[in-house]
Design an enzyme around this catalytic site. Structure first.
Site, short mmCIF file in Angstrom:
data_model
loop_
_atom_site.label_atom_id
_atom_site.label_comp_id
_atom_site.label_asym_id
_atom_site.label_seq_id
_atom_site.Cartn_x
_atom_site.Cartn_y
_atom_site.Cartn_z
N LYS A 116 -40.97 -13.87 -49.16
CA LYS A 116 -40.93 -14.96 -48.18
C LYS A 116 -41.98 -16.01 -48.53
O LYS A 116 -41.70 -17.20 -48.58
CB LYS A 116 -41.23 -14.37 -46.79
N LYS A 128 -49.48 -7.30 -45.07
CA LYS A 128 -49.18 -7.10 -43.64
C LYS A 128 -50.07 -5.98 -43.13
O LYS A 128 -50.48 -5.10 -43.90
CB LYS A 128 -47.72 -6.67 -43.46
N ASP A 168 -48.31 -11.40 -35.28
CA ASP A 168 -46.94 -10.86 -35.37
C ASP A 168 -46.68 -10.25 -33.99
O ASP A 168 -47.35 -10.64 -33.02
CB ASP A 168 -46.82 -9.82 -36.50
N ASN A 242 -43.15 -15.15 -29.02
CA ASN A 242 -43.47 -16.39 -29.72
C ASN A 242 -42.26 -17.00 -30.43
O ASN A 242 -41.95 -18.18 -30.26
CB ASN A 242 -44.61 -16.14 -30.72
P1 NDP Z 1 -44.03 -11.27 -29.76
O1 NDP Z 1 -44.90 -10.09 -29.58
O2 NDP Z 1 -44.49 -12.60 -29.32
O3 NDP Z 1 -42.61 -11.02 -29.08
C1 NDP Z 1 -41.84 -9.93 -29.45
C2 NDP Z 1 -40.59 -9.93 -28.60
O4 NDP Z 1 -39.67 -8.98 -29.13
C3 NDP Z 1 -40.86 -9.50 -27.16
O5 NDP Z 1 -39.93 -10.10 -26.31
C4 NDP Z 1 -40.64 -7.99 -27.24
O6 NDP Z 1 -40.30 -7.38 -26.01
C5 NDP Z 1 -39.47 -7.90 -28.20
N1 NDP Z 1 -39.53 -6.63 -28.89
C6 NDP Z 1 -40.53 -6.16 -29.68
N2 NDP Z 1 -40.25 -4.93 -30.12
C7 NDP Z 1 -39.07 -4.60 -29.59
C8 NDP Z 1 -38.26 -3.46 -29.68
N3 NDP Z 1 -38.63 -2.40 -30.40
N4 NDP Z 1 -37.07 -3.48 -29.00
C9 NDP Z 1 -36.69 -4.56 -28.27
N5 NDP Z 1 -37.44 -5.67 -28.14
C10 NDP Z 1 -38.60 -5.69 -28.80
O7 NDP Z 1 -43.68 -11.29 -31.33
P2 NDP Z 1 -43.10 -12.47 -32.21
O8 NDP Z 1 -42.21 -13.35 -31.42
O9 NDP Z 1 -44.22 -13.06 -32.96
O10 NDP Z 1 -42.24 -11.64 -33.29
C11 NDP Z 1 -40.85 -11.40 -33.13
C12 NDP Z 1 -40.24 -11.12 -34.49
O11 NDP Z 1 -40.43 -12.24 -35.36
C13 NDP Z 1 -40.84 -9.93 -35.24
O12 NDP Z 1 -39.82 -9.32 -36.01
C14 NDP Z 1 -41.84 -10.60 -36.18
O13 NDP Z 1 -42.12 -9.80 -37.31
C15 NDP Z 1 -41.07 -11.85 -36.57
N6 NDP Z 1 -41.83 -12.96 -37.09
C16 NDP Z 1 -42.90 -13.48 -36.40
C17 NDP Z 1 -43.59 -14.56 -36.91
C18 NDP Z 1 -44.71 -15.20 -36.18
O14 NDP Z 1 -45.24 -16.18 -36.70
N7 NDP Z 1 -45.10 -14.73 -35.01
C19 NDP Z 1 -43.23 -15.14 -38.21
C20 NDP Z 1 -42.05 -14.57 -38.80
C21 NDP Z 1 -41.41 -13.52 -38.26
P3 NDP Z 1 -41.39 -6.49 -25.24
O15 NDP Z 1 -42.37 -7.47 -24.68
O16 NDP Z 1 -40.64 -5.75 -24.22
O17 NDP Z 1 -42.01 -5.57 -26.27
O1 2IT Z 2 -43.72 -12.26 -40.57
C1 2IT Z 2 -44.38 -13.30 -40.71
O2 2IT Z 2 -44.10 -14.13 -41.58
C2 2IT Z 2 -45.51 -13.53 -39.80
N1 2IT Z 2 -45.72 -12.74 -38.89
C3 2IT Z 2 -46.41 -14.71 -40.00
C4 2IT Z 2 -47.43 -14.44 -41.07
C5 2IT Z 2 -48.48 -15.50 -41.25
O3 2IT Z 2 -49.37 -15.23 -42.06
O4 2IT Z 2 -48.44 -16.56 -40.64
#
Ligand code: NDP
Ligand code: 2IT
Length: 448
Positions: A116, A128, A168, A242
């Site tokens: 990525k 990670k 994350d 997020n």
């Molecule tokens: P957050 O913690 O902000 O939000 C996660 C969301 O996903 C919550 O609504 C949570 O619900 C839900 N969730 C988490 N685990 C589960 C599960 N096992 N089953 C069902 N729902 C679940 O995380 P992010 O939004 O940052 O991350 C979401 C995804 O995006 C992840 O896969 C992450 O790796 C990916 N990602 C994030 C990036 C970033 O910059 N933040 C960048 C690229 C990818 P609940 O509150 O009930 O747990």
């Molecule tokens: O899965 C991802 O790409 C992230 N959670 C963000 C990583 C980062 O260094 O901004």
């Protein structure tokens, strides 16, 4: 040896060395399965054992994290950092705090991150980490004590030119603040060792929005190849954290209608669309009050699907933005049956291999995670640039750069797919384009 036998041997070694780590196996298999034609074209990768090296993290750090809750009870969690590959730059990637976080999940995420980050066009290696700590239901003080204890070990392994963590699942602005504060105290220096920092102390505008915005920009690029756009498209989004929040914001800005959000307890279905005002409620609910998405249904009088994911809701475009393997084979079938024509992965590895297979066979627009959600880490790269310059850029400038990067990621993936005889297959395109960059850098840098 034929390319296929080499790939098989590498995969078997991964299974043997990492027993029971099913998510890691899944992520490795997906990439390896795309690389046959690359090995045929580049025998030098075989000679230098690039595959054998790339599946083994450069360094693995596992440590004890003791902390005390508000009642004085002692808890012990396990902390991790997988420093996977530094061929292109300092290790870069998020930290996940979730009770399910383990070596398998964090290694799959670290492995994905390598390719990525290569796609972002910026100089970042991949890593990670995280812990099996559950921030849910903890007080701010408990979260702070945990973050301080976590950092009391991790600080010695990271640095602005060594390894730069970010957020994350379960790690947002609050947690980054506590960890950054402890790092500063232990190292006696103020550096850009984290991204996703607060705006007043070295953070970048648009970083909170970046993953969601980037994913929508990527979806736009995919639609353009079929002469379409997002205007009027009905979209389902999973998660409500997020990534989900800012996916909704950008989809609204581009004229789409988002009808779902979810969390680990269930899904809300709002056929009228989650507009800007309702989204403000979600941001407060999730980021400040830390409540459940069910409250949305109660507040706005819409349907709540208890214990369900959003994939049975009819949509044109789906944006899985919660977690790994959240779209099963059956979910994929339902999406296709209901006429879904685009899946853009905001989460990491949200579709099972069987689901991906169906998206590809049915030739819908499928944006794989390592391309579609790279806008988050790309903007982390932009935060690092601003920290080095000691000069912040405007909102417009960062968003423009993010947009340009997402266009470039789509172009590289699209072109690699064409070059290797699989036009339109962005899964193969993204895996190959990311891999070749890392492999070439590893060749240049000798046997390390
Ligand atoms: P957050 O913690 O902000 O939000 C996660 C969301 O996903 C919550 O609504 C949570 O619900 C839900 N969730 C988490 N685990 C589960 C599960 N096992 N089953 C069902 N729902 C679940 O995380 P992010 O939004 O940052 O991350 C979401 C995804 O995006 C992840 O896969 C992450 O790796 C990916 N990602 C994030 C990036 C970033 O910059 N933040 C960048 C690229 C990818 P609940 O509150 O009930 O747990
Ligand atoms: O899965 C991802 O790409 C992230 N959670 C963000 C990583 C980062 O260094 O901004």
């Amino acid at each position: 040896m034929a390319a296929s036998s080499i790939i098989q041997a590498v995969y078997e070694q991964v299974l043997k060395r990492n027993p029971g780590e099913v998510e890691f196996h899944q992520a490795v298999k997906e990439v390896l399965d795309c690389l046959g034609p690359v090995l045929k074209k580049h025998p030098e990768y075989i000679k230098a054992k690039i595959l054998d090296r790339i599946v083994e993290p450069e360094r693995q750090i596992i440590f004890r994290v003791p902390w005390q809750d508000d009642n004085g009870n002692i808890h012990i969690n396990r902390g991790f950092r997988f420093e996977f590959n530094s061929a292109l730059g300092p290790y870069k990637g998020g930290l996940r705090f979730h009770p399910t976080a383990n070596a398998s999940i964090l290694k799959f995420l670290g492995f994905e991150q390598v390719f990525k980050n290569a796609l972002t066009t910026l100089a970042m290696g991949g890593g990670k980490g995280g812990a099996d700590f559950d921030p849910k239901g903890k007080s701010d003080n408990e979260v702070m004590r945990f973050c301080q204890s976590f950092m009391t070990e991790l600080f010695r392994h990271i640095g602005p030119n060594t390894d730069v963590p970010a957020g994350d699942i379960g790690v947002g602005g609050r947690e980054i603040g506590f960890m950054f504060g402890q790092y500063k105290r232990l190292c006696n220096e103020f550096t850009g060792v984290f991204t996703g920092k607060g705006l007043g102390w070295g953070g970048s505008l648009i970083r909170p929005e970046a993953t969601g915005y980037g994913c929508v920009f990527f979806a736009e690029e995919m639609l353009k190849t079929r002469g379409e756009n997002l205007e009027g498209k009905v979209c389902t989004v999973s998660g409500s954290g997020n990534v989900a929040q800012y996916t909704v914001e950008k989809l609204n800005q581009l004229g789409a209608k988002v009808v779902s959000l979810s969390d680990s307890n269930g899904t809300i279905y709002d056929p009228d669309g989650i507009d800007a005002e309702k989204l403000t409620f979600v941001l407060d609910l999730k980021n400040v009050r830390r409540g459940r998405i069910k409250e949305y249904a109660e507040k706005f009088g819409v349907e709540y699907l208890d214990g369900k994911r959003p994939w049975a809701i009819k949509c044109d475009c789906a944006f899985p933005s919660a977690t790994q393997n959240e779209i099963s084979s059956n979910d994929a079938k339902t999406l296709l049956k209901n006429g879904c024509c685009l899946v853009a992965e905001g989460a990491n590895m949200p579709s099972t291999p069987e689901a991906i297979e169906q998206f590809i066979t049915n030739k819908i627009l499928y944006g794989p995670a390592k391309a579609a959600n790279a806008g988050g880490v790309a903007t982390s790269g932009l935060e690092m640039s601003q920290n080095s310059l000691r000069l912040p850029w405007t909102r417009e400038e960062v968003e423009q750069r993010l947009h340009d990067i997402m266009i470039a990621i789509h172009k590289q993936s699209y072109e690699a797919a064409e070059e290797y005889g699989q036009p339109g297959n962005l899964l193969i395109g993204a895996n190959i384009a990311g891999f070749v960059k890392v492999a070439d850098a590893m060749l240049d840098q000798g046997l390390v």
